[in-house]
Motif scaffolding. Structure first.
Motif, mmCIF file in Angstrom:
data_model
loop_
_atom_site.group_PDB
_atom_site.id
_atom_site.type_symbol
_atom_site.label_atom_id
_atom_site.label_comp_id
_atom_site.label_asym_id
_atom_site.label_seq_id
_atom_site.Cartn_x
_atom_site.Cartn_y
_atom_site.Cartn_z
ATOM 1 N N GLY A 118 6.339 -69.141 4.390
ATOM 2 C CA GLY A 118 6.661 -69.038 5.795
ATOM 3 C C GLY A 118 5.511 -69.376 6.716
ATOM 4 N N ASP A 119 4.311 -69.581 6.165
ATOM 5 C CA ASP A 119 3.155 -69.869 6.999
ATOM 6 C C ASP A 119 3.150 -71.317 7.455
ATOM 7 O OD1 ASP A 119 2.194 -67.326 6.796
ATOM 8 O OD2 ASP A 119 0.831 -67.746 5.145
ATOM 9 N N ASP A 120 2.710 -71.546 8.676
ATOM 10 C CA ASP A 120 2.499 -72.899 9.160
ATOM 11 C C ASP A 120 1.226 -73.422 8.496
ATOM 12 O OD1 ASP A 120 1.941 -75.221 10.487
ATOM 13 O OD2 ASP A 120 2.007 -74.358 12.495
ATOM 14 N N PRO A 121 1.290 -74.506 7.697
ATOM 15 C CA PRO A 121 0.098 -74.992 6.991
ATOM 16 C C PRO A 121 -1.076 -75.291 7.912
ATOM 17 C CG PRO A 121 2.058 -76.051 6.131
ATOM 18 C CD PRO A 121 2.485 -75.284 7.350
ATOM 19 N N SER A 122 -0.793 -75.672 9.159
ATOM 20 C CA SER A 122 -1.880 -76.037 10.074
ATOM 21 C C SER A 122 -2.664 -74.828 10.561
ATOM 22 C CB SER A 122 -1.325 -76.808 11.271
ATOM 23 O OG SER A 122 -0.461 -75.982 12.037
ATOM 24 N N THR A 123 -2.082 -73.625 10.406
ATOM 25 C CA THR A 123 -2.774 -72.406 10.844
ATOM 26 C C THR A 123 -2.908 -71.381 9.724
ATOM 27 O OG1 THR A 123 -0.684 -71.452 11.619
ATOM 28 C CG2 THR A 123 -1.985 -72.692 13.231
ATOM 29 N N ALA A 124 -2.397 -71.687 8.538
ATOM 30 C CA ALA A 124 -2.430 -70.735 7.429
ATOM 31 C C ALA A 124 -3.865 -70.443 7.014
ATOM 32 C CB ALA A 124 -1.659 -71.299 6.236
ATOM 33 N N PRO A 125 -4.162 -69.187 6.636
ATOM 34 C CA PRO A 125 -5.511 -68.866 6.164
ATOM 35 C C PRO A 125 -5.825 -69.625 4.891
ATOM 36 C CG PRO A 125 -4.005 -67.058 5.700
ATOM 37 C CD PRO A 125 -3.266 -68.019 6.582
ATOM 38 N N ILE A 153 -9.844 -66.295 -8.647
ATOM 39 C CA ILE A 153 -10.565 -67.548 -8.864
ATOM 40 C C ILE A 153 -9.605 -68.727 -9.078
ATOM 41 C CG2 ILE A 153 -10.724 -67.350 -11.373
ATOM 42 C CD1 ILE A 153 -13.516 -68.535 -8.976
ATOM 43 N N GLU A 154 -8.355 -68.431 -9.461
ATOM 44 C CA GLU A 154 -7.393 -69.497 -9.717
ATOM 45 C C GLU A 154 -6.988 -70.181 -8.407
ATOM 46 O OE1 GLU A 154 -6.983 -66.367 -10.696
ATOM 47 O OE2 GLU A 154 -7.400 -66.508 -12.858
ATOM 48 N N TYR A 155 -6.854 -71.494 -8.459
ATOM 49 C CA TYR A 155 -6.421 -72.240 -7.278
ATOM 50 C C TYR A 155 -4.999 -71.837 -6.926
ATOM 51 C CZ TYR A 155 -5.951 -76.107 -3.999
ATOM 52 O OH TYR A 155 -5.770 -76.859 -2.869
ATOM 53 N N ALA A 156 -4.708 -71.691 -5.634
ATOM 54 C CA ALA A 156 -3.422 -71.136 -5.190
ATOM 55 C C ALA A 156 -2.270 -72.125 -5.238
ATOM 56 C CB ALA A 156 -3.568 -70.574 -3.781
ATOM 57 N N GLY A 157 -2.508 -73.351 -5.667
ATOM 58 C CA GLY A 157 -1.417 -74.289 -5.876
ATOM 59 C C GLY A 157 -1.003 -75.051 -4.625
ATOM 60 N N GLN A 158 0.283 -75.377 -4.552
ATOM 61 C CA GLN A 158 0.773 -76.262 -3.497
ATOM 62 C C GLN A 158 0.658 -75.660 -2.105
ATOM 63 O OE1 GLN A 158 1.560 -79.525 -3.862
ATOM 64 N NE2 GLN A 158 0.747 -79.094 -5.905
ATOM 65 N N SER A 159 0.729 -74.341 -1.996
ATOM 66 C CA SER A 159 0.588 -73.727 -0.679
ATOM 67 C C SER A 159 -0.808 -73.978 -0.123
ATOM 68 C CB SER A 159 0.871 -72.222 -0.753
ATOM 69 O OG SER A 159 -0.010 -71.590 -1.678
ATOM 70 N N ALA A 160 -1.841 -73.816 -0.983
ATOM 71 C CA ALA A 160 -3.211 -74.078 -0.563
ATOM 72 C C ALA A 160 -3.425 -75.566 -0.300
ATOM 73 C CB ALA A 160 -4.193 -73.579 -1.620
ATOM 74 N N ALA A 161 -2.823 -76.413 -1.134
ATOM 75 C CA ALA A 161 -2.953 -77.860 -0.961
ATOM 76 C C ALA A 161 -2.345 -78.309 0.365
ATOM 77 C CB ALA A 161 -2.289 -78.588 -2.128
ATOM 78 N N ALA A 166 -3.219 -80.192 5.953
ATOM 79 C CA ALA A 166 -2.969 -80.079 7.388
ATOM 80 C C ALA A 166 -4.251 -79.856 8.175
ATOM 81 C CB ALA A 166 -1.978 -78.942 7.653
ATOM 82 N N GLN A 167 -5.188 -79.097 7.595
ATOM 83 C CA GLN A 167 -6.383 -78.708 8.336
ATOM 84 C C GLN A 167 -7.604 -79.576 8.044
ATOM 85 O OE1 GLN A 167 -6.996 -74.368 7.976
ATOM 86 N NE2 GLN A 167 -4.812 -74.161 7.543
ATOM 87 N N PHE A 168 -7.656 -80.163 6.849
ATOM 88 C CA PHE A 168 -8.801 -81.000 6.459
ATOM 89 C C PHE A 168 -8.308 -82.290 5.804
ATOM 90 C CE2 PHE A 168 -10.110 -76.541 6.210
ATOM 91 C CZ PHE A 168 -11.247 -76.537 7.015
ATOM 92 N N PRO A 169 -7.573 -83.113 6.535
ATOM 93 C CA PRO A 169 -6.986 -84.318 5.923
ATOM 94 C C PRO A 169 -8.025 -85.339 5.476
ATOM 95 C CG PRO A 169 -6.729 -84.356 8.312
ATOM 96 C CD PRO A 169 -7.242 -82.985 7.969
#
Length: 263
Positions: A118-125, A153-161, A166-169
């Protein structure tokens, strides 16, 4: 004369209270740096101390207003206000985002979980940046050094991607004309120049693991660099991950960009 005496008393009390507030916060921070507290314990103590300091700040401001007729008392109250305000502002700007100092931490995903549906990727933590979000470098040697209570330590997957896209293209792998060995040596040189603590280096696998520390509160982030062969050239990937805080205030992105630019 009585009013002057009262203003001196209250301004002195304000000064003492402000100094005690700062000393309390300093003691907590030194306790954390001396490993007497975990980060989460220290942040809880700091939250309590900061909340009390806000009341002390208000008290100092009121005393300053009431002491305007007495220059000596007014000056003392203003100094007290500055003394207690300065560390509050420093902590507010220096602590990892998501570390609540002035209120209870908001409910939400556990640290390191990344953005949710539900988070907006452009503002998600976001607290984990990788040049390769589909196959991010995997930490190994650094894991035993991470304190209890650190972010997953595990990468959070597609949500983090999605949040990173959105924030660091602009953050992408480095396509280097250097061979694997030369690229590895160059990456190691850049990491040392950036004052990272090298934890492990393996030219054969092309992996470098390091710890990057902030100068003020010594908050530590984990960094891994991966060099892969690409014909006669190489691909250099870097991942920077925060140990604490749901959001990193853009620090990991800045670190990765600085490495790419230096490389």
């Amino acid at each position: 004369m009585s009013a002057i005496k009262h203003s001196k008393f209250w301004s002195t009390l304000a000064l003492v209270a402000s100094v005690l507030s700062v000393l309390t916060m300093a003691a907590i921070m030194f306790g954390y740096l001396g490993e007497n507290f975990t980060f989460r314990e220290a942040s809880g103590h700091l939250r309590t101390a900061a909340q009390i300091s806000v009341y002390v700040l208000g008290f100092c401001a009121v005393v300053a207003l009431l002491s305007w007729k007495n220059k000596a008392s007014l000056l003392k109250a203003l100094i007290a206000t500055a003394i207690v305000l300065t560390p509050l502002m420093v902590m507010k700007n220096s602590m990892p985002a998501g570390t609540a100092l002035f209120a209870a931490a908001p409910a939400g995903p556990p640290p390191g979980a990344g953005a949710k549906g539900g988070d907006d990727p452009s503002t998600a933590p976001i607290n984990d940046i990788s040049t390769d979000t589909q196959n991010p470098p995997v930490f190994s040697a650094i894991i035993p050094l991470r304190p209890e209570g650190s972010n997953a330590i595990e990468y959070a997957g597609q949500s983090a991607a999605a949040a990173q896209a959105a924030q660091f293209p602009d953050i992408k792998p480095i396509n280097s004309p250097l061979g694997k060995t030369e690229a590895f040596n160059r990456a190691l040189e850049v990491a040392n120049n950036m004052d990272w603590e090298i934890i492990a280096q393996d030219p054969r696998s092309g992996i470098i693991e390091a710890v990057a520390s902030t100068r003020f509160f010594n908050f530590q982030d984990d960094v891994i660099i991966r060099i892969s062969e690409h014909g006669t050239n190489s691909i250099v990937d870097i991942r920077s991950h925060s140990r604490v805080g749901r959001s990193d205030r853009g620090k990991n992105g800045e670190r990765v960009r600085a490495f790419i630019e230096s490389f």
